[in-house]
Design a protein around this motif. Structure first.
Motif, PDB file in Angstrom:
ATOM      1  N   ASN A 154       1.766  -5.289 -23.679  1.00 41.40           N
ATOM      2  CA  ASN A 154       1.815  -6.253 -22.574  1.00 41.40           C
ATOM      3  C   ASN A 154       1.677  -7.452 -23.128  1.00 41.40           C
ATOM      4  O   ASN A 154       0.872  -8.360 -22.458  1.00 41.40           O
ATOM      5  CB  ASN A 154       0.682  -5.790 -21.592  1.00 41.40           C
ATOM      6  CG  ASN A 154       1.170  -6.187 -20.210  1.00 41.40           C
ATOM      7  OD1 ASN A 154       2.244  -6.211 -19.984  1.00 41.40           O
ATOM      8  ND2 ASN A 154       0.133  -6.167 -19.214  1.00 41.40           N
ATOM      9  N   VAL A 155       1.933  -8.079 -24.305  1.00 43.68           N
ATOM     10  CA  VAL A 155       1.860  -9.412 -24.530  1.00 43.68           C
ATOM     11  C   VAL A 155       3.406 -10.306 -24.457  1.00 43.68           C
ATOM     12  O   VAL A 155       3.239 -11.508 -24.628  1.00 43.68           O
ATOM     13  CB  VAL A 155       1.500  -9.488 -26.243  1.00 43.68           C
ATOM     14  CG1 VAL A 155       0.111  -8.832 -26.264  1.00 43.68           C
ATOM     15  CG2 VAL A 155       2.486  -8.806 -26.797  1.00 43.68           C
ATOM     16  N   CYS A 167       1.266 -12.537 -29.697  1.00 45.59           N
ATOM     17  CA  CYS A 167       0.023 -12.377 -29.095  1.00 45.59           C
ATOM     18  C   CYS A 167      -0.223 -12.902 -27.846  1.00 45.59           C
ATOM     19  O   CYS A 167       0.644 -13.926 -27.335  1.00 45.59           O
ATOM     20  CB  CYS A 167      -1.294 -12.630 -30.250  1.00 45.59           C
ATOM     21  SG  CYS A 167      -1.098 -14.467 -30.765  1.00 45.59           S
ATOM     22  N   ASP A 168      -1.324 -12.868 -26.971  1.00 44.04           N
ATOM     23  CA  ASP A 168      -1.301 -13.312 -25.680  1.00 44.04           C
ATOM     24  C   ASP A 168      -2.391 -14.586 -25.491  1.00 44.04           C
ATOM     25  O   ASP A 168      -3.835 -14.416 -26.001  1.00 44.04           O
ATOM     26  CB  ASP A 168      -1.627 -11.982 -24.931  1.00 44.04           C
ATOM     27  CG  ASP A 168      -2.023 -12.487 -23.364  1.00 44.04           C
ATOM     28  OD1 ASP A 168      -1.963 -13.726 -23.117  1.00 44.04           O
ATOM     29  OD2 ASP A 168      -1.856 -11.449 -22.423  1.00 44.04           O
ATOM     30  N   ALA A 169      -2.131 -15.596 -25.451  1.00 40.68           N
ATOM     31  CA  ALA A 169      -2.831 -16.785 -25.147  1.00 40.68           C
ATOM     32  C   ALA A 169      -3.856 -16.669 -24.066  1.00 40.68           C
ATOM     33  O   ALA A 169      -5.052 -17.178 -24.518  1.00 40.68           O
ATOM     34  CB  ALA A 169      -2.117 -18.073 -24.884  1.00 40.68           C
ATOM     35  N   VAL A 200       2.344 -17.246 -30.070  1.00 41.53           N
ATOM     36  CA  VAL A 200       1.435 -17.270 -28.964  1.00 41.53           C
ATOM     37  C   VAL A 200       1.809 -17.140 -27.682  1.00 41.53           C
ATOM     38  O   VAL A 200       2.383 -18.521 -27.315  1.00 41.53           O
ATOM     39  CB  VAL A 200       0.221 -18.267 -29.277  1.00 41.53           C
ATOM     40  CG1 VAL A 200      -0.902 -18.077 -28.448  1.00 41.53           C
ATOM     41  CG2 VAL A 200      -0.357 -18.351 -30.566  1.00 41.53           C
ATOM     42  N   ASN A 201       2.229 -16.501 -26.995  1.00 39.37           N
ATOM     43  CA  ASN A 201       2.801 -16.262 -25.608  1.00 39.37           C
ATOM     44  C   ASN A 201       1.885 -16.511 -24.655  1.00 39.37           C
ATOM     45  O   ASN A 201       0.682 -16.568 -24.673  1.00 39.37           O
ATOM     46  CB  ASN A 201       3.451 -14.953 -25.725  1.00 39.37           C
ATOM     47  CG  ASN A 201       4.640 -14.819 -24.537  1.00 39.37           C
ATOM     48  OD1 ASN A 201       5.069 -15.989 -24.201  1.00 39.37           O
ATOM     49  ND2 ASN A 201       4.728 -13.650 -23.837  1.00 39.37           N
ATOM     50  N   LYS A 202       2.688 -16.740 -23.376  1.00 36.81           N
ATOM     51  CA  LYS A 202       2.019 -17.028 -22.104  1.00 36.81           C
ATOM     52  C   LYS A 202       0.946 -18.433 -22.119  1.00 36.81           C
ATOM     53  O   LYS A 202      -0.169 -18.378 -21.733  1.00 36.81           O
ATOM     54  CB  LYS A 202       0.880 -15.963 -21.690  1.00 36.81           C
ATOM     55  CG  LYS A 202       1.690 -14.770 -21.701  1.00 36.81           C
ATOM     56  CD  LYS A 202       0.979 -13.452 -21.442  1.00 36.81           C
ATOM     57  CE  LYS A 202       1.586 -12.074 -21.346  1.00 36.81           C
ATOM     58  NZ  LYS A 202       0.690 -10.966 -20.703  1.00 36.81           N
ATOM     59  N   CYS A 203       1.221 -19.247 -23.031  1.00 36.69           N
ATOM     60  CA  CYS A 203       0.495 -20.446 -23.088  1.00 36.69           C
ATOM     61  C   CYS A 203       0.819 -21.355 -21.733  1.00 36.69           C
ATOM     62  O   CYS A 203      -0.202 -22.342 -21.773  1.00 36.69           O
ATOM     63  CB  CYS A 203       1.008 -21.391 -24.461  1.00 36.69           C
ATOM     64  SG  CYS A 203       2.595 -22.078 -24.404  1.00 36.69           S
ATOM     65  N   ASP A 204       1.224 -21.002 -20.885  1.00 38.61           N
ATOM     66  CA  ASP A 204       1.623 -21.736 -19.536  1.00 38.61           C
ATOM     67  C   ASP A 204       0.530 -21.450 -18.771  1.00 38.61           C
ATOM     68  O   ASP A 204       0.376 -21.933 -17.539  1.00 38.61           O
ATOM     69  CB  ASP A 204       3.010 -21.701 -19.146  1.00 38.61           C
ATOM     70  CG  ASP A 204       3.239 -20.012 -18.788  1.00 38.61           C
ATOM     71  OD1 ASP A 204       3.021 -19.194 -19.787  1.00 38.61           O
ATOM     72  OD2 ASP A 204       3.727 -19.463 -17.753  1.00 38.61           O
ATOM     73  N   TYR A 242      -9.389 -24.308 -22.661  1.00 35.86           N
ATOM     74  CA  TYR A 242      -9.227 -23.501 -24.092  1.00 35.86           C
ATOM     75  C   TYR A 242      -7.773 -23.986 -24.428  1.00 35.86           C
ATOM     76  O   TYR A 242      -6.768 -23.709 -23.876  1.00 35.86           O
ATOM     77  CB  TYR A 242      -8.882 -22.316 -23.420  1.00 35.86           C
ATOM     78  CG  TYR A 242      -8.983 -21.188 -25.088  1.00 35.86           C
ATOM     79  CD1 TYR A 242     -10.123 -20.810 -25.393  1.00 35.86           C
ATOM     80  CD2 TYR A 242      -7.871 -20.580 -25.463  1.00 35.86           C
ATOM     81  CE1 TYR A 242     -10.488 -20.118 -26.509  1.00 35.86           C
ATOM     82  CE2 TYR A 242      -8.009 -19.608 -26.463  1.00 35.86           C
ATOM     83  CZ  TYR A 242      -9.359 -19.573 -27.200  1.00 35.86           C
ATOM     84  OH  TYR A 242      -9.393 -18.746 -28.226  1.00 35.86           O
ATOM     85  N   THR A 243      -8.022 -25.078 -25.259  1.00 30.34           N
ATOM     86  CA  THR A 243      -6.917 -25.805 -25.892  1.00 30.34           C
ATOM     87  C   THR A 243      -6.106 -25.103 -27.086  1.00 30.34           C
ATOM     88  O   THR A 243      -6.528 -24.325 -27.656  1.00 30.34           O
ATOM     89  CB  THR A 243      -7.095 -27.121 -26.458  1.00 30.34           C
ATOM     90  OG1 THR A 243      -7.964 -26.816 -27.381  1.00 30.34           O
ATOM     91  CG2 THR A 243      -7.973 -28.157 -25.366  1.00 30.34           C
TER      92      THR A 243
END
Length: 441
Positions: A185-186, A266-268, A294-298, A305-306
């Motif tokens: 689920n990443v 991986c999940d941001a 690094v996915n889901k950075c949106d 959390y920068t």
């Protein structure tokens, strides 16, 4: 080029684990006279002549048993058969041919894979006549072996490697094999669909949706790729009762082993977990060039959390792979996904680089002159010369007066100096030190 996969299969207690340990040269598999000791598939690397391959030890196949563990072991062995390139079918020459042997042989004939039939436990000439009844299995000429005594191992490996020619002929070095791995689920499947520009794999918020490693060949800008979406890799204790998922995880690890480049997702929104670090460590140990996505950075709050904070955390947790490249993406929106293949091409090119011996030794001499090797007990390490022996990953052998004098800090210094000079971004490199006298050097 990826290594061929060779599976050792057979009914319980015919000596599969003993043969496995013999072929890989160390005791990795547990060996007992009790049937069913090996339940999980065990992987190990082996070599014979000019061939390198990956060996899989499987649990014993009991076709008629309905015992829960026996059924799981049978399914596990079937998966090994499906994923391998060559099969070693091991039978017990002293027991003679059994109904279980015939049923396993029927299963192997349906697989349409090359099969090498080994008749084990024949460690004396008086037992050699036992092989004749095994001709009726229809799997070619049986080979007399004794895994315990090492008899017939060369003949067995000759037959195994003879079948590699067909496997290796199918290999196309112009194709880059990319494995997409990470926790469940990443966003691995979403990423695969975004790269391909189509709904190739099922996407769901439910962890474990992807069960198998799914291969998708495609071409982009004249370069051919095979993209493999793997099942999410969870902690062992989290999948103890989920046998199908456990098989899927083993397939995922096999996909990493066979990949040219690994995209580790991986999940941001969750940060880097302990399991992320373990998966990255596995990729590093396999010597695979990799890109951390690094996915889901949106979805992360840029004010609390920068990206820089995330990168700092990763540099700390993944300090064992300082060469790795990072890319912050959103597979859902497509943000920066277009850069992924460019980074794949770059790290793959670094992993197949060859450094001329003369240039390499100039750099080694320069590194030594800038930082002389330390001494130990009055003896100083002397470096004579170095040579590159292989690629994927780039591997170097450095000849010295005494390899025992090489401190890990100096080895790290030389690795860093190589990287500063030659690059090797995104790929691990290997340094091996060998003893050589001054006269030989």
């Amino acid at each position: 080029m990826s290594k061929p996969l060779v599976a050792i299969v057979g009914r319980p207690n015919v000596g599969k684990s003993t043969l496995f340990n013999r072929l890989i040269g160390r005791k990795l598999a547990i060996v007992e006279d009790t049937p069913g000791v090996t339940r999980d598939r065990i992987y190990g690397d082996a070599e014979w002549l000019s061939h390198s391959f990956t060996l899989i030890d499987t649990g014993g196949i009991e076709p008629a048993s309905e015992d829960k563990i026996a059924v799981q072991m049978r399914r596990q062995a079937e998966i090994a058969i499906e994923t391998c390139d060559v099969i070693i079918f091991l039978v017990d020459g002293r027991d003679g041919m059994t109904a279980a042997d015939e049923e396993v042989a029927a299963m192997l004939r349906k697989s349409n894979k090359p099969v090498v039939l080994g008749v084990n436990k024949l460690d004396a000439p008086k037992f050699n006549d036992a092989i004749f009844e095994f001709y009726s299995l229809g799997l070619g000429e049986p080979i007399v072996v004794s895994a315990g005594q090492g008899i017939g191992i060369g003949d067995l490996l000759d037959a195994v490697c003879a079948d590699f020619s067909a496997v290796e002929a199918e290999e196309d070095e112009s194709v880059i094999n990319i494995a997409v791995c990470g926790r469940p689920n990443v966003g691995k499947s979403t990423l695969v669909n975004a790269i391909l520009g189509e709904q190739r794999v099922i996407v769901s918020d439910i962890p474990g949706t992807t069960r198998d490693a799914i291969d998708t060949p495609f071409e982009r800008d004249g370069q051919r790729y095979v993209l493999v979406d793997t099942a999410g890799i969870r902690r062992k204790r989290a999948i103890e009762d989920a046998s199908i998922e456990r098989y899927s995880v083993i397939r995922s690890l096999a996909a990493v082993r066979r990949a040219d480049v690994v995209l580790f997702v991986c999940d941001a929104t969750e940060g880097l977990s302990e399991q992320d670090v373990k998966i990255a460590g596995y990729v590093h140990e396999e010597g695979k060039p990799s890109v951390i996505l690094v996915n889901k950075c949106d979805l992360i709050d840029k004010y609390t959390y920068t990206i820089e904070t995330f990168k700092k955390d990763m540099n700390t947790e993944l300090n064992f792979m300082p060469y790795v490249s990072y890319l912050f993406i959103s597979a859902h929106t497509g943000q920066r996904v277009q850069k992924v293949l460019s980074m794949v091409n770059d790290v793959y090119a670094q992993s197949i680089r060859r450094i001329p011996t003369g240039t390499l030794n100039d750099v080694v001499n320069e590194a030594v002159s800038m930082n002389e090797p330390p001494s130990q007990n009055g003896r100083r390490l002397k470096i004579y010369y170095a040579t590159q022996v292989s690629i994927q990953p780039p591997t170097f052998v450095i000849f010295v007066n005494d390899a025992a004098l090489v401190h890990f800090s100096y080895e790290r210094y030389l690795e860093n100096y190589f990287r500063k000079t030659f690059g090797f971004e995104g790929t691990p490199i290997r340094l091996y030190f060998r003893n050589r006298s001054k006269e030989e050097a």
